[in-house]
Write a protein that holds these residues in place. Structure first.
Motif, PDB file in Angstrom:
ATOM      1  N   LYS A 122       0.806  -1.228   0.000  1.00 32.15           N
ATOM      2  CA  LYS A 122       0.000   0.000   0.000  1.00 32.15           C
ATOM      3  C   LYS A 122       0.836   1.274   0.000  1.00 32.15           C
ATOM      4  N   ASP A 147      -4.878  -6.011  -0.262  1.00 29.24           N
ATOM      5  CA  ASP A 147      -5.219  -5.588   1.097  1.00 29.24           C
ATOM      6  C   ASP A 147      -6.669  -6.026   1.359  1.00 29.24           C
ATOM      7  N   GLU A 149      -9.229  -5.157   3.158  1.00 27.67           N
ATOM      8  CA  GLU A 149     -10.331  -4.184   3.133  1.00 27.67           C
ATOM      9  C   GLU A 149     -10.630  -3.749   1.696  1.00 27.67           C
ATOM     10  N   GLU A 218      -4.528   3.044   4.621  1.00 24.06           N
ATOM     11  CA  GLU A 218      -5.586   2.382   3.840  1.00 24.06           C
ATOM     12  C   GLU A 218      -6.651   3.370   3.349  1.00 24.06           C
TER      13      GLU A 218
HETATM   14 MG    MG Z   1      -5.681  -4.132   5.477  1.00 22.65          MG
END
Ligand code: MG
Ligand code: NDP
Length: 381
Positions: A122, A147, A149, A218
């Motif tokens: 990320k 990731d 999410e 994030e």
């Molecule tokens: Mg995550």
């Protein structure tokens, strides 16, 4: 056969990606990259037979070369080696799973070479999203989130083309210190911070989860991936890590993806998108689960998350400063050179001492990274 490269093959995401390869007979590993763990890399070469590998550390790469003389594999090193692995002609998809900003250049080169990207790293998108997203369009490649999410959001967006999102609800476990106040975090040790309640991950992201800087990164990652404003992303604390994130549409419908906390699901989904495959492992059992709790994040204790919103709104070079300072601060905390609460002080200090630029180039981003490290080293030597 789908041909893959794994950058960061010896790490948490890398080894779980190889687990997905083990379970599927139509994935072929072409290249592998690691930092210095040549013991594990040697095992991976013998099991997966890549044609090319790279070890960041040149001395270690030399040693590995000797060890695998009996194998038909090219052993490279440094940034050049990492880029060669990411752009190898036959590779179709690159799993970008090195930790930190070191992943920027190989990811960019892979996109330019027409490779699809399964992105775990990320930090790359947080700092260089304004460069990477247009490149993804220009080279017409897929950027698939790993990731958990972001994979959940991506899954919740399927079949909704053209429909307006009103909010992204990014879930967070809250980490090991959920419910604690700042005062109580003064004495936190390295061992305390490395104990994540739900996920087994690499050391850096585990610390980031405990400070909620991970959630801040994030938020910025989601902004780039899904082309939304920072303020359309809301963090929802959900301690069981059952709901991996949600999307609310303009009619009020909320679509979520749920599952057990197992990174192999988002990894496999990214590798085979849009196909779903069998994945061995536990399944959610709602009878034993019984309830899912929700809380608002405590932005006073977890100042890093609040800061990320400000950093994301400001944009330009500020996310690079926030991210680079965090990488440095976490490395110092892991070396037990600073205390737990100092992580955020280091980030704040670097941000206060930065001359902001609106639209940094890759060269400028990498230069700022070094300047941030130097600025912190001068103060915390
Ligand atoms: Mg995550
Ligand atoms: P790990 O620390 O477990 O693994 C990092 C990997 O990167 C290792 O293979 C390491 O090699 C390699 N590496 C480190 N430095 C270099 C370098 N200079 N050159 C080449 N390779 C290098 O990290 P994670 O797997 O936990 O995380 C990887 C990325 O994925 C991070 O960006 C993280 O934020 C993200 N992510 C991770 C999740 C997880 O569940 N772990 C979940 C969501 C995102 P070596 O072993 O030799 O040091």
């Amino acid at each position: 056969m789908k041909k893959i490269a794994i950058l960061g093959s010896t790490g948490s995401i890398g080894t779980q990606t190889l687990d997905v390869v083990r379970n599927n007979k139509d994935l072929q590993v072409i290249s592998l990259v690691a930092g210095s763990n040549i013991d594990l890399m040697e095992e991976q070469i013998r099991e997966f037979h890549p044609s090319m590998v790279s070890i960041w550390n040149a001395e270690k790469a030399e040693e590995l070369k000797k060890r695998v003389q009996d194998m038909d594999v090219k052993v490279l090193s440094g940034m050049e080696g990492m880029i060669a692995c990411a752009t190898e002609t036959s590779v179709e998809i690159v799993v970008a799973a090195v930790v930190g900003m070191i992943g920027i250049l190989p990811t960019i080169e892979a996109i330019k070479a027409g490779k699809d990207i399964a992105l775990a790293n990320k930090e790359t998108l947080v700092t260089a999203g304004h460069i990477i997203m247009p490149l993804v369009k220009e080279y017409n490649v897929k950027l698939l989130p790993v990731d958990s999410e972001h994979s959940a959001i991506f899954q919740s967006l399927q079949g909704e083309e053209g429909n307006r999102i009103s909010r992204i609800l990014l879930t967070a476990s809250g980490g090991p210190f959920r419910g604690k106040k700042r005062e109580e975090l003064k004495q936190v040790t390295l061992a305390d911070a490395l104990k994540h309640p739900n996920w087994a991950m690499g050391r850096k992201i585990t610390i980031d989860s405990s400070t909620m800087v991970n959630k801040g990164l994030e938020v910025m990652e989601a902004k780039w991936l899904f082309d939304v404003d920072i303020d359309e992303i809301e963090v929802v604390v959900q301690p069981q890590s059952v709901i991996h994130s949600m999307v609310e549409y303009e009619d009020g419908a909320v679509i979520a993806q749920l599952g057990t906390p197992d990174m192999r699901l988002p990894i496999q989904y990214a590798l085979y998108y849009p196909e779903r495959r069998d994945l061995p492992g536990d399944r959610l059992d709602f009878k034993t689960l019984q309830k899912i709790d929700f809380q608002a994040p405590d932005l006073e204790t977890f100042r890093g998350l609040q800061m990320a919103y400000e950093v994301g709104r400001k944009g330009g070079s500020m996310p690079t400063v926030y991210n680079a300072a965090n990488e440095k601060a976490v490395a110092m905390f892991l070396d037990e050179k600073i205390g737990y609460l100092e992580i955020l002080d280091v980030i704040q200090y670097a941000m206060d001492h930065h001359q902001w630029i609106a639209d940094p180039s890759i060269e400028e981003i990498l230069k700022i990274e070094q300047e941030v490290y130097a600025c912190i080293e001068e103060k915390w030597h």
